[in-house]
Structure formats: structure tokens, C-alpha cells
Design a protein around this motif. Structure first.
Motif, PDB file in Angstrom:
ATOM      1  N   ASP A 100      34.393 -35.375  -1.931  1.00  0.00           N
ATOM      2  CA  ASP A 100      34.587 -34.388  -0.878  1.00  0.00           C
ATOM      3  C   ASP A 100      34.201 -34.998   0.470  1.00  0.00           C
ATOM      4  O   ASP A 100      33.669 -36.108   0.544  1.00  0.00           O
ATOM      5  N   ARG A 101      34.461 -34.265   1.532  1.00  0.00           N
ATOM      6  CA  ARG A 101      34.108 -34.704   2.882  1.00  0.00           C
ATOM      7  C   ARG A 101      33.684 -33.503   3.712  1.00  0.00           C
ATOM      8  O   ARG A 101      34.044 -32.358   3.418  1.00  0.00           O
ATOM      9  N   ARG A 102      32.927 -33.778   4.762  1.00  0.00           N
ATOM     10  CA  ARG A 102      32.520 -32.750   5.707  1.00  0.00           C
ATOM     11  C   ARG A 102      32.781 -33.260   7.120  1.00  0.00           C
ATOM     12  O   ARG A 102      32.457 -34.407   7.450  1.00  0.00           O
ATOM     13  N   ASP A 103      33.381 -32.406   7.945  1.00  0.00           N
ATOM     14  CA  ASP A 103      33.735 -32.781   9.317  1.00  0.00           C
ATOM     15  C   ASP A 103      32.856 -32.051  10.324  1.00  0.00           C
ATOM     16  O   ASP A 103      32.616 -30.851  10.190  1.00  0.00           O
ATOM     17  N   LEU A 104      32.412 -32.772  11.315  1.00  0.00           N
ATOM     18  CA  LEU A 104      31.678 -32.191  12.441  1.00  0.00           C
ATOM     19  C   LEU A 104      32.518 -32.400  13.690  1.00  0.00           C
ATOM     20  O   LEU A 104      32.568 -33.494  14.258  1.00  0.00           O
ATOM     21  N   ASP A 105      33.223 -31.353  14.101  1.00  0.00           N
ATOM     22  CA  ASP A 105      34.101 -31.408  15.269  1.00  0.00           C
ATOM     23  C   ASP A 105      33.270 -31.120  16.509  1.00  0.00           C
ATOM     24  O   ASP A 105      32.680 -30.050  16.642  1.00  0.00           O
ATOM     25  N   MET A 106      33.247 -32.074  17.434  1.00  0.00           N
ATOM     26  CA  MET A 106      32.406 -31.936  18.627  1.00  0.00           C
ATOM     27  C   MET A 106      33.198 -31.558  19.871  1.00  0.00           C
ATOM     28  O   MET A 106      32.670 -31.596  20.977  1.00  0.00           O
ATOM     29  N   ASN A 107      34.445 -31.179  19.717  1.00  0.00           N
ATOM     30  CA  ASN A 107      35.288 -30.896  20.872  1.00  0.00           C
ATOM     31  C   ASN A 107      34.944 -29.569  21.536  1.00  0.00           C
ATOM     32  O   ASN A 107      35.119 -29.416  22.739  1.00  0.00           O
ATOM     33  N   ASN A 108      34.466 -28.630  20.778  1.00  0.00           N
ATOM     34  CA  ASN A 108      34.173 -27.308  21.346  1.00  0.00           C
ATOM     35  C   ASN A 108      32.712 -26.920  21.207  1.00  0.00           C
ATOM     36  O   ASN A 108      32.377 -25.740  21.238  1.00  0.00           O
ATOM     37  N   ARG A 109      31.859 -27.917  21.009  1.00  0.00           N
ATOM     38  CA  ARG A 109      30.431 -27.627  20.893  1.00  0.00           C
ATOM     39  C   ARG A 109      29.636 -28.818  21.415  1.00  0.00           C
ATOM     40  O   ARG A 109      30.136 -29.936  21.464  1.00  0.00           O
ATOM     41  N   GLU A 110      28.411 -28.528  21.789  1.00  0.00           N
ATOM     42  CA  GLU A 110      27.531 -29.590  22.273  1.00  0.00           C
ATOM     43  C   GLU A 110      26.718 -30.128  21.101  1.00  0.00           C
ATOM     44  O   GLU A 110      25.959 -29.406  20.474  1.00  0.00           O
ATOM     45  N   VAL A 111      26.915 -31.401  20.796  1.00  0.00           N
ATOM     46  CA  VAL A 111      26.250 -32.035  19.658  1.00  0.00           C
ATOM     47  C   VAL A 111      25.472 -33.247  20.152  1.00  0.00           C
ATOM     48  O   VAL A 111      26.044 -34.153  20.768  1.00  0.00           O
ATOM     49  N   ASP A 112      24.177 -33.264  19.896  1.00  0.00           N
ATOM     50  CA  ASP A 112      23.351 -34.397  20.303  1.00  0.00           C
ATOM     51  C   ASP A 112      22.942 -35.207  19.074  1.00  0.00           C
ATOM     52  O   ASP A 112      23.399 -34.961  17.950  1.00  0.00           O
TER      53      ASP A 112
END
Length: 270
Positions: free
Chosen positions: A115-127
Motif C-alpha cells: 500500500d501507499r500513503r500520500d501527503l499532498d502539500m498543495n493546499n496545506r502548510e506542512v513543515d
């Protein structure tokens, strides 16, 4: 319908320790050695990316349009905090298209449940902290140690069977038990999620009590079927691959028989 043991435990954990707060405790060793010296491997084509993903139990790729962007800088810092997980970085449009992601996405690939998990940073602030927590939550392995952080990834796994080894990590017998437990996990890869539960972690006491076990009865194996919370427990003096294999097979067969019986058409009595 009742919730399975891990969702129930997760609710309890939320009241005593939030995942974000516990992440600091679980990762304290990694954070204390935080370094920017570990650089993600550059993945310039699809073949390199596929080889990178297939070469580890857990692999992380950062997909970026600009390799020197703020998000990419946080990604490099996160890579330094988690040296045991390989990090790759790609700006190749072909690689992004191959994995169906947009730029500014961090993807974690894991072998245990394919499986895989995606963290999309285009619409959120991720540090850096959020990236690190994202990896720690989702890095399920052939044998995953259960704690307030990994509990999230465990709950979200697509595998319907979970097997717990409830034991004392401080025991001198622990290394040998783990060797045999891991060897057993190889036999059920993609079918059962193998989980180590250390009784020395206070938050795990809820799981031990759920299975109505006392410390004097440990180590023990507990297997359960997440859709209906069906479970079975076996106390063991010593772990062996044969005993684990037999325990798992019997439970899986029991669940299959139950499923087959539920699918049989009901005969109407005249």
C-alpha cells in the motif's frame, strides 16, 4: 456493531496522549540526532524510482517541481530525522505521472500490505515536524511495534487480519522471540499484519486488559479479524514458527468457514 480493539484503544489514547504529542516521545532518539547530512537519493527516471521503492520495507519519495523549494527543504530535514527509512526525491514529470501524483507530494510506500500513503502539500502548510509525523504514523513493517503513533497506520491498513505478540521487550528471550515472530511474518506477508506489543509501554495496558490477559500469562499471541472484531488468544511459553503458523491458519480457516456459511441461502421452512 462494536469497534475493533485498535479503534477502541485509539479513542483511549486520544484522551491521554495525542498522536502529535506522543510522536515526540516515540521519536525522541531520532530527533536528538537530527541532521541534514543525510540527503535523499535523486530519482531521475521511472526505473530508478521503481527499484528504490522495491528495495525497502518502507520507502519515501518526495515529488517536487522545484528541488530547492521550501517544501523540499523540509523534506530533506525530515529525511535526516529518520535515518532508518530511505528517502528519495524526484522532479521528473515522467516519474510523477507514473505514480499519479502532483508536485509537492510526499508518498510513503510500504511492502507489508503493498500500500501507499500520500501527503499532498498543495493546499496545506506542512513543515518538517508534520512530514516526520506522517512517516512515523504510516511506516508499517513486516513486524510493526504498536504505540500511540503507529496505531493510526495500523487502523488504516487494508489487511483484515492482525496478529499481536504481547510480550516484554526487556526480557532476555526477546531477541529470539522476535527472530521467530519475524520469520513467521514472512509466511503471511500480504495476509496478516504482525504487530509487536510491548507491555512496558503504559498505553498498551488497555490492549492487554482487552484480551483479558495477566502479565503472568505472557508472552501471548492474539489474532483478530478487524471487520467483525472476532479474535482468539493463545498463551505461549516459547514462540516457534510452527506454532504461530498453525495458530494463524486455524483462525483464518475459521473465518473463511464463517463467511461461507453466511453466504449460503437460507432455506425457507414450509
Amino acid at each position: 456493531m462494536g469497534m475493533s480493539v485498535f479503534p477502541c484503544l485509539f479513542v483511549i489514547l486520544l484522551t491521554t496522549c495525542s498522536p502529535s504529542g506522543c510522536a515526540g516521545d516515540v521519536d525522541s532518539a531520532s530527533h536528538s540526532t537530527s541532521s541534514t547530512t543525510k540527503k535523499p537519493i535523486l530519482l531521475n527516471n521511472i526505473a530508478d524510482a521503481e527499484a528504490f521503492v522495491s528495495g525497502a520495507e518502507v520507502a519515501v519519495i518526495g515529488f517536487f517541481q522545484e528541488p530547492e523549494s521550501a517544501e523540499a527543504s523540509h523534506f530533506r530535514l525530515a529525511a535526516g530525522r529518520i535515518p532508518e527509512v530511505p528517502f528519495g526525491l524526484s522532479t521528473s514529470p515522467a516519474v510523477l505521472s507514473h505514480y499519479g501524483v502532483s508536485a509537492n507530494t510526499v508518498t510513503l510506500f510500504r511492502r507489508v500490505d503493498n500500500d501507499r500513503r500520500d501527503l499532498d502539500m498543495n493546499n496545506r502548510e506542512v513543515d518538517t515536524e508534520k512530514m516526520t509525523r506522517f512517516v512515523r504514523m504510516n511506516e508499517l513493517r513486516l513486524v510493526t511495534e504498536y504505540n500511540p503513533v503507529t496505531s493510526i497506520g495500523v487502523m488504516q491498513s487494508s489487511l483484515q487480519f492482525n496478529l499481536l505478540l504481547i510480550t516484554d521487550k526487556m526480557s532476555p528471550k526477546h531477541p529470539e522471540r522476535m527472530r521467530k515472530f519475524r520469520a513467521s511474518a514472512e509466511l503471511f506477508k500480504g495476509k496478516i499484519l504482525f504487530i509487536l506489543l510491548d507491555i512496558n509501554l503504559n498505553s498498551n495496558e488497555q490492549v492487554v486488559s482487552y484480551f483479558q490477559l495477566k502479565k503472568s500469562q505472557l508472552p501471548a499471541l492474539a489474532i483478530f479479524h478487524t471487520p467483525d472484531d472476532e479474535h482468539d488468544v493463545m498463551t505461549v511459553d516459547e514462540i516457534s514458527v510452527e506454532r504461530v503458523q498453525d495458530f494463524c491458519n486455524r483462525f483464518i480457516q475459521r473465518m473463511k468457514k464463517k463467511e461461507d456459511e453466511s453466504e449460503k441461502p437460507l432455506n425457507e421452512e414450509l
